[in-house]
Enzyme design. Structure first.
Site, PDB file in Angstrom:
ATOM      1  N   LYS A1039       0.886  -1.184   0.000  1.00 48.14           N
ATOM      2  CA  LYS A1039       0.000   0.000   0.000  1.00 48.14           C
ATOM      3  C   LYS A1039       0.912   1.219   0.000  1.00 48.14           C
ATOM      4  O   LYS A1039       1.477   1.599   1.021  1.00 48.14           O
ATOM      5  CB  LYS A1039      -0.923   0.030   1.216  1.00 48.14           C
ATOM      6  CG  LYS A1039      -1.957   1.131   1.111  1.00 48.14           C
ATOM      7  CD  LYS A1039      -2.876   1.171   2.291  1.00 48.14           C
ATOM      8  CE  LYS A1039      -4.008   2.155   2.068  1.00 48.14           C
ATOM      9  NZ  LYS A1039      -3.637   3.413   1.447  1.00 48.14           N
ATOM     10  N   ARG A1044      -3.898   8.104  -5.099  1.00 48.60           N
ATOM     11  CA  ARG A1044      -4.691   7.170  -5.908  1.00 48.60           C
ATOM     12  C   ARG A1044      -4.997   7.833  -7.250  1.00 48.60           C
ATOM     13  O   ARG A1044      -5.378   9.017  -7.308  1.00 48.60           O
ATOM     14  CB  ARG A1044      -5.983   6.837  -5.173  1.00 48.60           C
ATOM     15  CG  ARG A1044      -6.858   5.768  -5.850  1.00 48.60           C
ATOM     16  CD  ARG A1044      -6.534   4.403  -5.372  1.00 48.60           C
ATOM     17  NE  ARG A1044      -7.454   3.385  -5.886  1.00 48.60           N
ATOM     18  CZ  ARG A1044      -8.442   2.853  -5.174  1.00 48.60           C
ATOM     19  NH1 ARG A1044      -8.650   3.255  -3.925  1.00 48.60           N
ATOM     20  NH2 ARG A1044      -9.197   1.895  -5.697  1.00 48.60           N
ATOM     21  N   GLU A1092      -1.466   3.861  -8.266  1.00 50.20           N
ATOM     22  CA  GLU A1092      -1.000   4.785  -7.231  1.00 50.20           C
ATOM     23  C   GLU A1092       0.206   5.525  -7.776  1.00 50.20           C
ATOM     24  O   GLU A1092       1.141   4.904  -8.320  1.00 50.20           O
ATOM     25  CB  GLU A1092      -0.609   4.016  -5.960  1.00 50.20           C
ATOM     26  CG  GLU A1092      -0.367   4.882  -4.752  1.00 50.20           C
ATOM     27  CD  GLU A1092      -1.629   5.189  -3.962  1.00 50.20           C
ATOM     28  OE1 GLU A1092      -1.557   5.984  -3.014  1.00 50.20           O
ATOM     29  OE2 GLU A1092      -2.688   4.605  -4.303  1.00 50.20           O
ATOM     30  N   LYS A1212      -6.107  -8.855  -0.993  1.00 52.05           N
ATOM     31  CA  LYS A1212      -7.242  -8.913  -1.920  1.00 52.05           C
ATOM     32  C   LYS A1212      -7.527 -10.360  -2.305  1.00 52.05           C
ATOM     33  O   LYS A1212      -6.612 -11.155  -2.537  1.00 52.05           O
ATOM     34  CB  LYS A1212      -6.939  -8.101  -3.184  1.00 52.05           C
ATOM     35  CG  LYS A1212      -6.602  -6.650  -2.932  1.00 52.05           C
ATOM     36  CD  LYS A1212      -6.248  -5.923  -4.236  1.00 52.05           C
ATOM     37  CE  LYS A1212      -5.879  -4.466  -3.992  1.00 52.05           C
ATOM     38  NZ  LYS A1212      -5.506  -3.772  -5.246  1.00 52.05           N
ATOM     39  N   ARG A1225     -17.096  -1.112  -0.064  1.00 50.21           N
ATOM     40  CA  ARG A1225     -16.047  -1.422   0.898  1.00 50.21           C
ATOM     41  C   ARG A1225     -16.368  -2.805   1.457  1.00 50.21           C
ATOM     42  O   ARG A1225     -17.207  -2.955   2.335  1.00 50.21           O
ATOM     43  CB  ARG A1225     -16.010  -0.374   2.011  1.00 50.21           C
ATOM     44  CG  ARG A1225     -14.750  -0.396   2.846  1.00 50.21           C
ATOM     45  CD  ARG A1225     -14.838   0.621   3.987  1.00 50.21           C
ATOM     46  NE  ARG A1225     -14.935   1.991   3.527  1.00 50.21           N
ATOM     47  CZ  ARG A1225     -13.897   2.763   3.214  1.00 50.21           C
ATOM     48  NH1 ARG A1225     -12.670   2.276   3.303  1.00 50.21           N
ATOM     49  NH2 ARG A1225     -14.085   4.005   2.826  1.00 50.21           N
ATOM     50  N   LYS A1231      -7.070  -3.565   4.190  1.00 49.10           N
ATOM     51  CA  LYS A1231      -5.827  -2.799   4.274  1.00 49.10           C
ATOM     52  C   LYS A1231      -5.270  -2.871   5.685  1.00 49.10           C
ATOM     53  O   LYS A1231      -5.997  -2.803   6.675  1.00 49.10           O
ATOM     54  CB  LYS A1231      -6.051  -1.338   3.860  1.00 49.10           C
ATOM     55  CG  LYS A1231      -7.082  -0.585   4.663  1.00 49.10           C
ATOM     56  CD  LYS A1231      -7.250   0.834   4.120  1.00 49.10           C
ATOM     57  CE  LYS A1231      -8.370   1.588   4.854  1.00 49.10           C
ATOM     58  NZ  LYS A1231      -8.567   2.950   4.323  1.00 49.10           N
TER      59      LYS A1231
END
Length: 1396
Positions: A1039, A1044, A1092, A1212, A1225, A1231
């Site tokens: 991450k 983003r 990202e 994921k 969500r 995360k």
């Protein structure tokens, strides 16, 4: 008397003051004579060709006349000095050594100047009062100024070099009174070219009473308190206030004690010999003292009771009463005469002034109607064109002769064209009102009435070449219906700036179109109009103007209905302006009628009362007559006010069947259309049958069926409908007044979209329909009920005004465009407050106090909304008009854009009814606060479609279950469609087109329109997502600490970049666009990626930088793209998902398949430029909490992410429930961040030192709070961050009660160090535990200042409140050193070694 006579002294002037022969003076000769008489050997001065450089407010144009200015660097024989009166701020510079020029003034002022200031009498020339004198070729008249003894106003009639005259009035210091209206000389200056105005009290707050009332008050107080041992003190100037002293002496029958200086002054003025004044203190108990003896009056009164007590004791009195007569201490108050008390002393602040108050200034300008006003007081006169001067001149908007200025401007076109054609035989003079009777014989010899047959060619010929070119451009840019006159007026208003012209045109497009659509007025009509501006004292024709030119002067039809600066006029000024015009026009002979058809003159449009015409009949007086007589009355009234009646019927959308009734109302109102409208709407039951279907429809004026709360029975309702009874919502109603029942709160099955609406089919939807719904939704707690109300609202829109559905949806969602269009209102709270002040006539301090109390600007607007009486009630607000105005506001940029935005907002506010202003202001502030956003509005929209279709077409075909299924299905489809195609411009029309057949497959993703990104849930540790991913394959990705980005490639090859909020940021990343184009496969013609963008240091091995570094990168804009050469912060894009490629939507595919498709699009990557997100894959067989190898592997990967300056990792699902779900969500994405993992997040103990007032849901509370650490070395609290998360509603309430009274500080203490400016400061009382993501360098906060960075402090990112720390004092909180050490200990931090 010849000007070259030697007797140019004061005594010489006195001896000739009664001479009937006109004085003809030459300043240069007078000055030469004066110099010679002082020193015969002194050489005669050479006349100067021009006047020294002086402020415009002191110099009369086209002359060498200077008024009330004597501090010049050198002498000038040709300069004529004028002194209006003997006050030091006006005669400053005069002394016994004066020799710079001749001084003209009144007899009394001349004596004071010579005897008090000892100015050589040879340089002082006393002019007679009320008698014309010629000075250097110009005519001068002195009239009374009603200020102080000897004070005068100067009337200058200046002869121009070419021909004609200009007239100017210089008031000096003056107090306007009714007697001035009848002064024959001043009447001759009505319509003058300029008034140099005493603007001492040019502020609406100064409206003190008349001098007579103030004098009466002083006399009454003295009579009431007349006792022994009471001393009365009256503060006055050396010269001034004599009138009040004389009245006290006369009416109280006692002398006035003055000192020797005042007595000498009174003797010079001729007052000391009347026996009213004495220097013997024992003769009277009324004493005059110096001006500031009783206290300072500026900027507010501060009494000097100490001095008063000394005087009382010294003179042996037991009580002292003081009077301070001045207007400075007076504003609009309940008690006109304020009194200050202390012991046996009292001071009465008497609003007695010798200057005109605000209303009197406006009355004076209204009476004179000059072309312009030149302020002489209260502004920096050295900067005549400064903003202060312009602001002061706006107080007289609508009172000056703006039409004359336009005529002069257009006549200038004629002059230029005539000169180019060498037609010099016509002597053009622009000021027709300035010609005296003796010059009539010099008028144009041609005579006759040669009127041009067409205005078109004349306008074309008289336009300068530059304007002609601009006219051609405007014809290409503006609609074809715009007239040439309108274009010329726009050119003048905006000094030929085409950008301002076009933008302002579209602001007033509707008004211009309405004006252009009116019939072309005849020249005779316009002649009548312009003749109205010439008073009875000046009926003479223009000297030397041929009839053709006169026709042009009278024939131009300048725009009158539109005022391009009207937005800057306050409500009070607008009302007075209208009134003044009405009164003036009413004086005109009612028999003067225009010839032939055409647009009514301003007289007829503004006419309220005809002067006793034979056709004027009162309806009220005929109540006992038979029906025939009543009909005759209506016919007579209709004839007398035919045009007003036509306008009335047009306003209320009535048909011819309403004419008799309208005529009776207008006759009852005596032609006053505003009063007639009030009567019409206050007596609705008297309206005769006027069927709604017969009435014309208008986009500006609409009628709405009135169903009040009282009409509960069906019979009443039917009676109301059958009578054709309708109410125009342009009538002002208060919020508390009974309004139409809001039927949207009915259950959907009982709501009738057409019958329960407040307008009719085919008419544009009124904004009040939305507002009433907003008000109901705001008060409704349940989401289901709120959605039902919104559904009913949309149902009426679908049924009656489908074209208003899209604007209504935008207004309901607080948007004016799709997010990716980057269109914002760009207005702040200060601009909204300023517009509210102007629209409602309230002060800024009042708005601020109310906002502090209510916490919501919409509630403030609703509370202070006032009824504003206008000539014609404003049209009702329409949904489409509100929306289009908001769009206009959003496109205003550049110079003057703030003013234009404010004008548009004020215009909306002034048309608001009921609670419209409340929700309009909230819309402007981007927070409706009704608890319904897109997630509620969109389902309601889908339900509305199904409900209308079900009841209209499918009542018998669909079962209840099918209906419910369809209801839920379409509602969900609308929401899902918006998530994948977030553009209301596309979704709403498609929904209306497909009706109940609308589904998610109806629309597909479109490159260039970003979808809503998929979101992740928070996991507090590695074990948590093992529990959710048992025996399911998943992947872990870094991450990254960046931004983003959603990257689109369009069919034409264009690459667009959008933020997570849907804002386009392409201009910020031109280097990224090049990278995408370089590495993408040519076969991928279109695609949409999720990625990202991270700041990187390519020199140091592509080291990843913090988000702080990325935020320093230039942002760019649509109009200002940044270049690759100017980029200082390099970036790398990490792609991790793909949602669309070559027309195929991939959202339903599992992540594993989407990854494969992503690698097809980018077969190659390059470190530091474009990379795939670093990841590890865990198979289904490995996904077990008991698999320690997998657990260790993931923990190592997480630590590796931290060491690589990442925020954490993403987990994921690869195959099961692994689709891409916009806005969702879910457990498919988790995360894990540093501050979410137990044991990794450090907390701080900080002290709240201030707060801001909350907005939206937090209105009325404090949010956010300003937190600080303590530096024991400097003994100061240093700010760290703002905190606004982690609090409960109960905690907000507790803190609002806790921080009150003595805990709120008046200002920031010197031991608080911060760059923040909260709404209020708190004393350091408590300690709170705060947790954040990480530390960052801050230019605003001061924590650890100098310990980490030489000029910046340290702040915390994403701080949130954890708990109170009850066992610590404020000084025991986290220290600056603690924070510095924690900053250095973190793995991800901004590189500050090169910072200075």
């Amino acid at each position: 008397m010849a000007s070259d006579s030697a007797g140019a002294t004061i005594s010489g002037n006195f001896s000739n003051s009664d001479n009937s022969e006109t004085l003809n003076l030459n300043t240069t000769k007078l000055y030469s004579s004066a110099i010679s008489s002082i020193s015969p050997q002194f050489p005669s001065p050479k006349p100067t060709s021009s006047c020294p450089s002086i402020p415009n407010s002191k110099r009369i144009p086209n002359t060498n006349f200077i008024v009330d200015l004597f501090r010049l660097p050198h002498q000038s024989s040709s300069v004529a000095f004028f002194l209006s009166h003997f006050h030091s701020d006006h005669y400053s510079g005069l002394s016994s050594s004066w020799s710079k020029g001749i001084i003209y003034c009144s007899h009394k002022t001349a004596r004071l100047v010579a005897e008090i200031l000892q100015v050589p009498s040879q340089f002082v020339f006393a002019l007679p009062m009320n008698q014309m004198v010629k000075i250097d070729g110009s005519e001068v008249v002195l009239i009374e100024a009603n200020h102080c003894p000897g004070a005068v106003q100067f009337l200058f009639k200046v002869k121009l070099e070419s021909s004609g005259f200009e007239k100017y009035v210089h008031t000096g210091d003056f107090r306007f009174c009714d007697e001035m209206r009848f002064d024959p000389f001043l009447n001759g200056f009505v319509g003058c070219d300029g008034v140099f105005l005493d603007t001492t009290y040019c502020n609406p707050k100064f409206v003190f009473p008349s001098q007579e009332e103030s004098v009466g008050y002083v006399v009454s107080v003295i009579d009431k308190i007349s006792e022994e041992k009471v001393l009365f003190l009256v503060a006055t100037y050396v010269v001034g206030k004599e009138k009040i002293l004389v009245e006290i002496a006369r009416r109280c029958k006692r002398k006035i004690v003055v000192d020797a200086r005042k007595m000498s002054m009174l003797s010079v003025l001729g007052c000391g010999e009347e026996g009213m004044f004495t220097e013997d203190e024992n003769e009277s108990d009324v004493h005059v003292v110096g001006w500031n003896v009783l206290g300072e009056t500026w900027p507010y009164f501060r009494p000097n009771f100490v001095k008063m007590n000394e005087i009382m004791v010294e003179k042996g009195y037991d009580k002292v009463v003081g009077f301070v007569p001045t207007g400075w201490t007076y504003e609009v108050k309940r008690n006109k005469f304020a009194v200050r008390f202390k012991d046996s002393m009292e001071i009465h602040l008497v609003p007695y002034s010798e200057h005109s108050n605000y209303d009197e200034l406006r009355e004076f300008i209204k009476f004179l109607k000059p072309k312009r006003v030149i302020p002489t007081v209260g502004v920096d006169i050295e900067k005549f064109d400064c903003k202060e001067v312009n602001k002061m001149q706006k107080h007289f908007s609508g009172l000056v002769d703006e039409m004359a200025n336009k005529k002069d401007f257009l006549l200038g076109f004629y002059r230029q064209s005539y000169q180019k054609n060498e037609k010099s035989d016509v002597d053009v003079v622009s000021h027709s009102a300035e010609v005296y009777e003796e010059e009539e014989k010099n008028a144009c010899e041609d005579g006759g009435e040669n009127v041009p047959s067409s205005r078109g060619p004349i306008l074309h010929d008289t336009t300068p070449s530059s304007d002609s070119r601009l006219l051609i451009k405007l014809r290409d840019s503006l609609p074809a219906w715009v007239t040439e006159e309108q274009m010329l007026d726009l050119i003048k208003k905006h000094a030929g700036n085409p950008v301002d012209i076009v933008s302002n045109f579209y602001e007033y497009e509707a008004e211009l179109y309405k004006q252009a659509s009116l019939p072309t007025p005849s020249l005779n009509n316009q002649a009548v109009l312009f003749d109205d501006d010439v008073t009875d004292l000046q009926p003479n024709p223009v000297k030397g103007i041929c009839p053709d030119v006169q026709a042009i002067q009278k024939g131009f039809d300048l725009p009158r209905k539109m005022n391009l600066t009207k937005g800057t006029i306050s409500p009070g000024k607008r009302g007075k302006s209208s009134g003044s015009k009405s009164n003036k026009k009413a004086k005109k002979d009612p028999k003067s009628k225009p010839v032939g058809p055409g647009q009514p003159t301003l007289f007829k449009f503004f006419n309220k009362v005809l002067d006793g015409g034979s056709n004027s009949v009162s309806v009220g007086s005929e109540t006992e007559e038979c029906n025939t007589d009543k009909k005759m009355v209506h016919i007579d009234a209709s004839e007398a006010y035919k045009e007003v009646t036509d306008q009335f019927i047009d306003i209320v959308n009535g048909s011819e069947s309403l004419r008799d009734y309208a005529a009776s109302i207008i006759d009852e109102a005596k032609g006053d259309i505003s009063r007639a409208l009030n009567i019409y709407y206050s007596k609705p039951r008297e309206i005769p049958g006027d069927h709604a279907g017969e009435r014309g429809l208008s986009s500006k004026t609409i009628q709405y069926p009135k169903c009040s709360e009282a009409c509960s029975s069906q019979e009443d309702k039917k009676a109301s409908e059958n009578s054709g009874h309708a109410v125009n919502i342009c009538v002002q109603t208060s919020a508390e007044e009974s309004v139409d029942k809001n039927y949207v709160s009915l259950p959907p099955e009982k709501y009738q979209p057409k019958e329960h609406a407040c307008w009719r089919e085919g008419q544009p939807a009124p904004y009040i329909h939305l507002v009433r719904t907003f008000a109901s939704v705001e008060s409704e707690k349940g989401k289901i009920k709120a959605m039902s109300m919104l559904c009913n609202m949309f149902r009426s829109l679908f049924a009656l005004s489908p074209e208003d559905v899209l604007p209504a949806v935008y207004l309901c969602t607080n948007k004016i465009a799709a997010d990716h269009e980057n269109i914002e209102l760009n207005i702040g709270g200060s601009l909204i407050s300023s517009a509210l002040e102007e629209a409602c006539g309230i002060s800024r301090s009042t708005v601020r106090d109310m906002y502090n109390s209510l916490g919501d600007l919409g509630d403030v607007a609703q509370l202070c909304r006032q009824t504003q009486k206008l000539l014609v009630p404003p049209p009702p607000l329409l949904v489409r008009d509100v929306f289009s105005t908001l769009r206009k506001i959003s496109v205003q940029t550049g110079t003057g854009s703030t003013r234009l935005k404010k004008n548009l907002i004020v215009k909306l506010m002034r048309s608001c009814r009921e609670k419209e202003i409340k929700f309009l202001v909230r819309t402007l502030a981007r927070n409706l606060r009704i608890g319904a956003m897109l997630r509620t509005v969109l389902p309601a929209l889908g339900r509305a479609i199904v409900m209308n279709s079900f009841w209209n077409d499918h009542n018998k075909e669909l079962s209840e279950s099918c209906f419910r299924e369809k209801l839920e299905g379409v509602s969900a489809a609308v929401v899902e469609a918006y998530n994948i195609l977030p553009s209301l411009d596309v979704v709403v029309p498609s929904l209306m087109d497909k009706d109940i057949e609308f589904s998610t497959s109806t629309l597909s993703m479109v490159p260039g329109i970003p979808i809503k990104p998929m979101l992740a849930k928070i996991a507090k540790g590695v074990q948590e997502f093992f529990n959710l991913s048992q025996e399911k394959a998943f992947t872990c990705e870094y991450k990254y600490d960046g931004q983003r980005a959603q990257i689109h490639k369009l069919l034409d090859g264009t690459v667009c970049i959008f933020s997570r909020n849907g804002d386009e940021t392409t201009s910020r990343f031109p280097d990224l666009v090049d990278v995408i184009k370089q590495f993408s496969c040519p076969a991928a013609e279109t695609f949409m990626l999720d990625a990202e963008v991270v700041a990187t240091d390519r020199i140091n091995g592509n080291k990843l930088m913090s988000f702080q570094e990325l935020s320093t990168r230039e942002r760019g804009s649509k109009d200002a793209l940044i270049t690759t050469e100017s980029i200082k912060v390099e970036v790398c894009v990490f792609v991790f998902d793909i949602m669309f490629v070559n027309g195929e939507q991939l959202l339903a595919l599992p992540l594993r398949e989407r990854r494969r498709r992503l690698k097809e699009v980018f077969p190659e990557t390059r470190p530091g430029y474009l990379e795939y997100a670093k990841e590890i894959t865990v198979g289904a067989e490995e996904a077990s909490l008991n698999n320690h190898d997998t657990l260790s592997r993931i923990n190592a990967f997480l630590e590796e992410a931290f060491q690589s300056s990442c925020e954490g990792i993403m987990v994921k699902s690869l195959d099961v429930n692994a689709g891409y779900c916009p806005t969702k969500r879910s457990d498919s994405w988790l995360k894990v961040k540093r501050d979410y993992v137990d044991g990794l997040g450090d907390t701080l103990d900080l002290v709240p030192i201030g707060a801001w007032y909350g907005n939206g849901r937090k209105a009325g509370w404090y949010s956010p709070f300003l937190m600080a650490c303590f530096n024991p070395e400097t003994e100061e609290f240093q700010s760290v961050c703002r905190v606004m998360s982690g609090f409960s509603d109960a905690f907000y309430i507790e803190m609002k009660e806790f921080y009150s009274e003595d805990k709120i500080l008046a200002k920031k203490p010197p031991y608080y160090r911060t760059g923040e400016t909260p709404d209020m400061w708190f004393s350091a009382e408590v300690v709170w535990e705060i947790r954040g993501a990480d530390f960052t360098v801050s230019p605003v906060h001061s924590a650890s200042l100098g310990l980490v960075h030489p000029s910046r402090g340290i702040s915390v990112r994403f701080p949130r409140f954890i708990s109170k720390v009850t066992d610590r004092n404020p000084e025991e909180c986290s220290t600056a050193t603690d924070i510095a050490e924690m900053f250095h200990a973190q793995t991800r931090k901004m590189n500050i070694t090169s910072q200075h």
